[in-house]
Scaffold this motif. Sequence first.
Motif, PDB file in Angstrom:
ATOM      1  N   ASN A   2     -10.064  -5.531   2.733  1.00  0.00           N
ATOM      2  CA  ASN A   2      -8.284  -4.788   3.034  1.00  0.00           C
ATOM      3  C   ASN A   2      -7.682  -6.488   4.441  1.00  0.00           C
TER       4      ASN A   2
ATOM      5  N   ASN B  73      -6.508   4.420  -4.224  1.00  0.00           N
ATOM      6  CA  ASN B  73      -8.244   5.543  -3.172  1.00  0.00           C
ATOM      7  C   ASN B  73      -8.111   6.290  -2.509  1.00  0.00           C
TER       8      ASN B  73
ATOM      9  N   THR C 114      -5.301  -0.782  -4.645  1.00  0.00           N
ATOM     10  CA  THR C 114      -6.520  -0.127  -5.188  1.00  0.00           C
ATOM     11  C   THR C 114      -6.744   0.905  -3.818  1.00  0.00           C
ATOM     12  N   LEU C 115      -6.329   0.091  -2.950  1.00  0.00           N
ATOM     13  CA  LEU C 115      -6.303   0.528  -1.178  1.00  0.00           C
ATOM     14  C   LEU C 115      -5.781   2.385  -0.510  1.00  0.00           C
TER      15      LEU C 115
ATOM     16  N   ALA D 173      -7.815   4.022   7.456  1.00  0.00           N
ATOM     17  CA  ALA D 173      -7.723   2.316   6.461  1.00  0.00           C
ATOM     18  C   ALA D 173      -7.139   1.371   7.577  1.00  0.00           C
TER      19      ALA D 173
ATOM     20  N   THR E 217      -5.903  -5.647  -3.929  1.00  0.00           N
ATOM     21  CA  THR E 217      -6.229  -5.116  -3.047  1.00  0.00           C
ATOM     22  C   THR E 217      -5.610  -4.144  -2.647  1.00  0.00           C
TER      23      THR E 217
ATOM     24  N   GLY F 189     -11.876   2.784   1.759  1.00  0.00           N
ATOM     25  CA  GLY F 189     -12.235   0.732   0.787  1.00  0.00           C
ATOM     26  C   GLY F 189     -11.255   1.278  -0.178  1.00  0.00           C
ATOM     27  N   SER F 190     -11.777  -0.041  -0.330  1.00  0.00           N
ATOM     28  CA  SER F 190     -10.872  -1.261  -1.901  1.00  0.00           C
ATOM     29  C   SER F 190     -11.802  -1.876  -2.571  1.00  0.00           C
TER      30      SER F 190
ATOM     31  N   MET G 251       0.685  -1.364   0.285  1.00  0.00           N
ATOM     32  CA  MET G 251       0.171   0.001  -0.125  1.00  0.00           C
ATOM     33  C   MET G 251       0.585   1.235   0.430  1.00  0.00           C
TER      34      MET G 251
ATOM     35  N   VAL H 140      -5.620  -2.677   7.850  1.00  0.00           N
ATOM     36  CA  VAL H 140      -5.353  -4.482   7.629  1.00  0.00           C
ATOM     37  C   VAL H 140      -5.194  -4.904   7.969  1.00  0.00           C
TER      38      VAL H 140
END
Length: 206
Positions: free
Chosen positions: A149, A175, A171-172, A114, A168, A144-145, A23, A116
Amino acid sequence: MKVLLINGSPHADGCTYTALKEMAETLDKNGIETEIYQIGTQPVAGCIACNSCEKTGKCVFDDGVNEIAARLDEFDGIVLGAPVYYAGAAGQAHAFFDRLFFFNGRKMAGKLGAAVVSCRRGGATATWDNLNKYFGMNNMFTVGSQYWNQVHGNNAEQVKQDLEGLQTMRTLGQNMAWMLKNIEAGRKAGVEFPQYETPIYTNFIR
């Protein structure tokens, strides 16, 4: 703009770190500065509800919680990472997060959050749901993703084989970077942060 990613695992380079690193690299590519902070292997005391922090602005247990609390103004986003132990976040992670959020709710308001999680097989969604509650009760905005997550694996090398989990995480990161840039654009355009009412605290007795 800067995001703090907290590794709540005792393993500095393990499964949780591997997810957070994926991430963080995506955030970096999108122009967002990142820092990964590991809680470590030393015991982390849980909150004892002494309310000393209300008077002093610091937790009575002077450890990494106070270190991060003193730096919260540096960060626009907070990522809570934790391994799954018995369908919940690892104990030291929960203790750290409880104390950090308990006396820093006002500093958290307006930041992106977020969660994880990493697990061998099960318990990820229960842990993820629990960690998201830190954001929901502190006027933070949850990112979110494309899926929950979470990553799966018994070690870092196995997590690297979890292609969906790593995607994922990327993408997180995308975002969160997009949301941070939009918030910054809103500030520059004169969009003001919400002005909240004084909190009302009740219980089921009155």
